[in-house]
Design an enzyme around this catalytic site. Sequence first.
Site, PDB file in Angstrom:
ATOM      1  N   ASN A   1     -10.181  -2.863   2.381  1.00 28.83           N
ATOM      2  CA  ASN A   1      -9.928  -2.773   0.948  1.00 28.83           C
ATOM      3  C   ASN A   1     -11.216  -2.417   0.210  1.00 28.83           C
ATOM      4  O   ASN A   1     -12.275  -2.301   0.824  1.00 28.83           O
ATOM      5  CB  ASN A   1      -9.381  -4.099   0.412  1.00 28.83           C
ATOM      6  CG  ASN A   1      -7.959  -4.375   0.869  1.00 28.83           C
ATOM      7  OD1 ASN A   1      -7.113  -3.487   0.880  1.00 28.83           O
ATOM      8  ND2 ASN A   1      -7.688  -5.611   1.252  1.00 28.83           N
TER       9      ASN A   1
ATOM     10  N   HIS B   1       0.825  -1.214   0.000  1.00 29.89           N
ATOM     11  CA  HIS B   1       0.000   0.000   0.000  1.00 29.89           C
ATOM     12  C   HIS B   1       0.861   1.267   0.000  1.00 29.89           C
ATOM     13  O   HIS B   1       0.525   2.269   0.624  1.00 29.89           O
ATOM     14  CB  HIS B   1      -0.950   0.017   1.204  1.00 29.89           C
ATOM     15  CG  HIS B   1      -1.946  -1.095   1.211  1.00 29.89           C
ATOM     16  ND1 HIS B   1      -3.111  -1.061   0.489  1.00 29.89           N
ATOM     17  CD2 HIS B   1      -1.942  -2.291   1.851  1.00 29.89           C
ATOM     18  CE1 HIS B   1      -3.797  -2.185   0.677  1.00 29.89           C
ATOM     19  NE2 HIS B   1      -3.097  -2.951   1.490  1.00 29.89           N
TER      20      HIS B   1
END
Length: 488
Positions: free
Chosen positions: A127, A55
């Site tokens: 997510n 990420h």
Amino acid sequence: MADSNRLTTTAGAPVPDNQNSITAGAYGPVLLQDYQLVEKLAHQNRERIPERVVHAKGWGAHGILKITGDISRYSKASVLQAGKETEMIARFSTVAGELGAADHERDVRGFALKFYTDQGNWDLVGNNTPVFFLRDPYKFPDFIHTQKRHPRSNMRSPTAMWDYWSLSPESLHQVTILMSDRGLPKTPMNMNGYGSHTYSLWNDAGERYWVKFHFKTMQGHEFYTNAEAAEIVGRTREGYQEALFGSIEAGEFPKWKFCIQVMDEADAENMPFNPFDLTKVWPHGDFPLIEVGELELNRNPDNYFAEIEQAAFSPSNIVPGISFSPDKVLQSRIFSYADAHRYRLGTHYEALPVNRPKCPVSHYHKDGLMNFFGHSAGSPDAFYEPNSFGGPVQDEAAAEPPLRVSGDAARYNHRVGNDDYSQPRALHDLMTQEQRARLYSNTAEAMQGVPQEIVDRALGHYDKINPAYGNGIRSALANLAGHREAAE
């Protein structure tokens, strides 16, 4: 000159000349006594901090969570009570790409939220998909290795990805989502967010409920094809940042509908699958969405590094009325996320302004790198617990009820007795013919260059989902091979 406009050193002394280094003569050499030059060069060497292992590429903004529904029967959390408005910050991201990666890549998107509640910070780190590639934390480092660069070639390896996926059928549900239209949303505003894991809520009576968190985009689902995304990347690598920042600057504030699914503790023991399995969804027909409120992003950061790059989200940040579940992957993330922040940002990362709670904080953590707040436990003599000097004490009212989970232990085994095909089948069968065609094509494109034995192994899993799924990918692979031969 006003003091606010005077350039100073980091120690506060005014800088008389920021254009010319101090030298021994007209042409040099430069003198070591030029402390401001040394300070600038030394600071420049330290301007970059380690990027996130996953990420790394992200975009974010500030906003507010407004609660409109009454779910007090499920949770005592102040942040979830009807009429409550809570400041928050969001960070969206890709999973695999490095800090300089292009925004418009086919990838899962992170959807991380930090709520500055009056009971402490609550972080929901999820997510844009309701499931993930694995159900046991032992496999997370292995999976992430397949998404990063090959140690010999230093390039991304489709072979590594498909080898892992074809040997790990629990990944099929997530891979199907990734290769579908939703694997390439147009902007962060055009995707849903999910807590993904099963969490729990508990009320004033000490009753616990299992919960799934959903944030449904109110901008609508929009996506790009691989070809469209490639054309965009040719123009800009920052398409998501441009879209999110630009819309908020223009006063077009993106919104998401906040919903939950709720399951009684007793129901969890009678489910046909492990309800704490991260690769599974709860059927909406059995556990319908309950609308709770609305999330709005309405303010861009003033400094991206300070407010987005240094933002640290961790599932370990919960508040009374919200808690964990037996989900193995969630249990591991409780440790690993906070530990990653201690490594990347420093021991006292939660004292940074973007991470600091907006409610009073009292603890006995002391010393360590970057302790810029001193002592937070009141009396200087109260640096341990228990003590006789008025230091902070535990609050037994914040204790949550015990986790009551039983059932067949085999249901919680990583590979034994799990059905990894039914839920991907249901998702595949919900798609239109056009959506399936894009799914097959995207999957075939992602398989290019992968050894045939690995492709065949993966196709065997797709056949078990639905023969049409496997055959659709085979046809797409044949079409790609035909195009290559025609080009040659």
